[in-house]
Design a protein around this motif. Structure first.
Motif, mmCIF file in Angstrom:
data_model
loop_
_atom_site.group_PDB
_atom_site.id
_atom_site.type_symbol
_atom_site.label_atom_id
_atom_site.label_comp_id
_atom_site.label_asym_id
_atom_site.label_seq_id
_atom_site.Cartn_x
_atom_site.Cartn_y
_atom_site.Cartn_z
ATOM 1 N N ALA A 114 0.830 -1.209 0.000
ATOM 2 C CA ALA A 114 0.000 0.000 0.000
ATOM 3 C C ALA A 114 0.865 1.261 0.000
ATOM 4 N N LEU A 115 1.972 1.240 0.754
ATOM 5 C CA LEU A 115 2.869 2.407 0.795
ATOM 6 C C LEU A 115 3.466 2.673 -0.581
ATOM 7 N N VAL A 116 3.919 1.609 -1.238
ATOM 8 C CA VAL A 116 4.532 1.744 -2.562
ATOM 9 C C VAL A 116 3.506 2.260 -3.560
ATOM 10 N N ARG A 117 2.311 1.705 -3.455
ATOM 11 C CA ARG A 117 1.208 2.094 -4.330
ATOM 12 C C ARG A 117 0.886 3.579 -4.185
ATOM 13 N N ARG A 118 0.760 4.025 -2.943
ATOM 14 C CA ARG A 118 0.414 5.432 -2.715
ATOM 15 C C ARG A 118 1.534 6.358 -3.180
ATOM 16 N N ALA A 119 2.805 5.906 -2.990
ATOM 17 C CA ALA A 119 3.932 6.716 -3.466
ATOM 18 C C ALA A 119 3.888 6.862 -4.983
ATOM 19 N N GLY A 120 3.306 5.878 -5.664
ATOM 20 C CA GLY A 120 3.178 5.935 -7.112
ATOM 21 C C GLY A 120 1.910 6.646 -7.547
ATOM 22 N N GLY A 121 1.111 7.098 -6.586
ATOM 23 C CA GLY A 121 -0.095 7.863 -6.898
ATOM 24 C C GLY A 121 -1.349 7.026 -7.083
ATOM 25 N N TYR A 122 -1.321 5.776 -6.619
ATOM 26 C CA TYR A 122 -2.489 4.906 -6.774
ATOM 27 C C TYR A 122 -3.189 4.703 -5.425
ATOM 28 N N ALA A 123 -4.518 4.790 -5.448
ATOM 29 C CA ALA A 123 -5.277 4.587 -4.214
ATOM 30 C C ALA A 123 -5.700 3.130 -4.055
ATOM 31 N N ALA A 124 -5.916 2.434 -5.156
ATOM 32 C CA ALA A 124 -6.440 1.066 -5.100
ATOM 33 C C ALA A 124 -5.382 0.064 -5.570
ATOM 34 N N PRO A 125 -5.515 -1.209 -5.159
ATOM 35 C CA PRO A 125 -4.494 -2.208 -5.500
ATOM 36 C C PRO A 125 -4.474 -2.641 -6.967
ATOM 37 N N VAL A 126 -5.491 -2.263 -7.731
ATOM 38 C CA VAL A 126 -5.466 -2.581 -9.164
ATOM 39 C C VAL A 126 -5.036 -1.332 -9.925
ATOM 40 N N LEU A 127 -3.913 -1.442 -10.642
ATOM 41 C CA LEU A 127 -3.330 -0.291 -11.331
ATOM 42 C C LEU A 127 -3.687 -0.338 -12.812
ATOM 43 N N ASP A 159 5.396 -3.710 -13.069
ATOM 44 C CA ASP A 159 4.977 -3.082 -11.817
ATOM 45 C C ASP A 159 5.828 -1.838 -11.542
ATOM 46 N N TYR A 160 7.139 -1.950 -11.771
ATOM 47 C CA TYR A 160 8.004 -0.792 -11.529
ATOM 48 C C TYR A 160 7.654 0.355 -12.479
ATOM 49 N N LEU A 161 7.493 0.028 -13.763
ATOM 50 C CA LEU A 161 7.145 1.081 -14.734
ATOM 51 C C LEU A 161 5.794 1.717 -14.387
ATOM 52 N N ALA A 162 4.836 0.905 -13.970
ATOM 53 C CA ALA A 162 3.499 1.426 -13.648
ATOM 54 C C ALA A 162 3.543 2.397 -12.474
ATOM 55 N N HIS A 163 4.545 2.208 -11.592
ATOM 56 C CA HIS A 163 4.658 3.085 -10.424
ATOM 57 C C HIS A 163 5.436 4.371 -10.704
ATOM 58 N N GLN A 164 5.834 4.594 -11.970
ATOM 59 C CA GLN A 164 6.545 5.835 -12.322
ATOM 60 C C GLN A 164 5.715 6.576 -13.375
ATOM 61 N N PRO A 165 4.496 6.991 -13.030
ATOM 62 C CA PRO A 165 3.625 7.565 -14.059
ATOM 63 C C PRO A 165 4.220 8.822 -14.682
ATOM 64 N N GLY A 166 4.151 8.882 -16.012
ATOM 65 C CA GLY A 166 4.608 10.062 -16.727
ATOM 66 C C GLY A 166 6.113 10.244 -16.750
ATOM 67 N N ARG A 167 6.860 9.208 -16.354
ATOM 68 C CA ARG A 167 8.305 9.344 -16.267
ATOM 69 C C ARG A 167 8.956 8.271 -17.132
#
Ligand code: CA
Length: 219
Positions: A114-127, A159-167
């Motif tokens: 959840a921490l990693v998800r929120r740092a990537g700007g996601y509120a829910a576990p499905v990205l 998963d890593y790429l999905a957590h770097q939106p717009g980058r």
């Protein structure tokens, strides 16, 4: 995702590392406060799990030093005592979440995710990024709603790429977050991994920006 696990109890550290690896994390361990401070200060992690009672330098001081030098990765603090004052101290020192010992490993991995998800700007576990959907609980991948089977390494890359939106992410950065800073993985190996995933899920899901790196297609 690259996790720094700071815990001086070898048995607890081994249990946590195993649980996190099962949840798709690359885990690097530090067993004392000085090693932890140095690793977090000089390397790039996606999350840290930090025990407070540590030899050489206590966890709270480690956290304060990281934050003072601008290290902003999310930190989950672990403590043997569940005293509320310790929790407040941790949060004020820059912790993002807190877990009192003893805890269930399933709760720890859920909180870390959840921490990693929120740092990537996601509120829910499905990205969702463009046509790609990742379910971080099941580590599953779908494109346009159709499931695709990928290996654990291939999943971790998406998963890593999905957590770097717009980058745009360079091959070197991907190598560090998938294999660690000490493992020498060259750009060709990353290119081969990208090519493999493109064959499985569709060539246009991962875009190549020449000279810069990779990004997920947002359309
Ligand atoms: Ca300890």
């Amino acid at each position: 995702m690259r996790a720094l696990l700071v815990e001086d109890d070898a048995e607890i550290a081994a249990d946590i590392a195993q649980a996190l690896m099962g949840a798709g994390f690359l885990v690097e361990k530090a067993a004392d406060g000085e090693a932890a401070w140095f690793a977090g200060d000089t390397e790039d992690f996606d999350v840290a799990i930090l025990d407070l009672g540590l030899p050489k330098l206590d966890g709270l001081s480690v956290l304060k030093r990281w934050r003072a030098s601008g290290r902003s990765f999310p930190v989950l603090v672990l403590s043997a005592r569940s005293a509320w004052t310790e929790k407040v101290d941790g949060i004020e020192a820059g912790a993002d979440d807190y877990l009192g010992k003893p805890f269930e490993l399933g709760e720890l991995t859920a909180r870390v995710r959840a921490l990693v998800r929120r740092a990537g700007g996601y509120a829910a576990p499905v990205l969702t990024v463009g046509r790609l959907t990742l379910d971080t609980r099941r580590m599953s991948v779908a494109v346009d709603g159709a499931a695709h089977r990928v290996s654990p390494l291939e999943y971790r890359m998406l998963d890593y790429l999905a957590h770097q939106p717009g980058r745009v992410v360079s091959a070197g950065e991907l190598a560090e977050h998938l294999h660690g800073a000490e493992t020498a993985v060259d750009a060709n190996a990353i290119e081969a991994l990208i090519a493999r995933v493109r064959r499985k899920i569709g060539a246009d899901i991962i875009e190549t920006r020449r000279g810069f790196g990779y990004a997920l297609s947002e359309t």
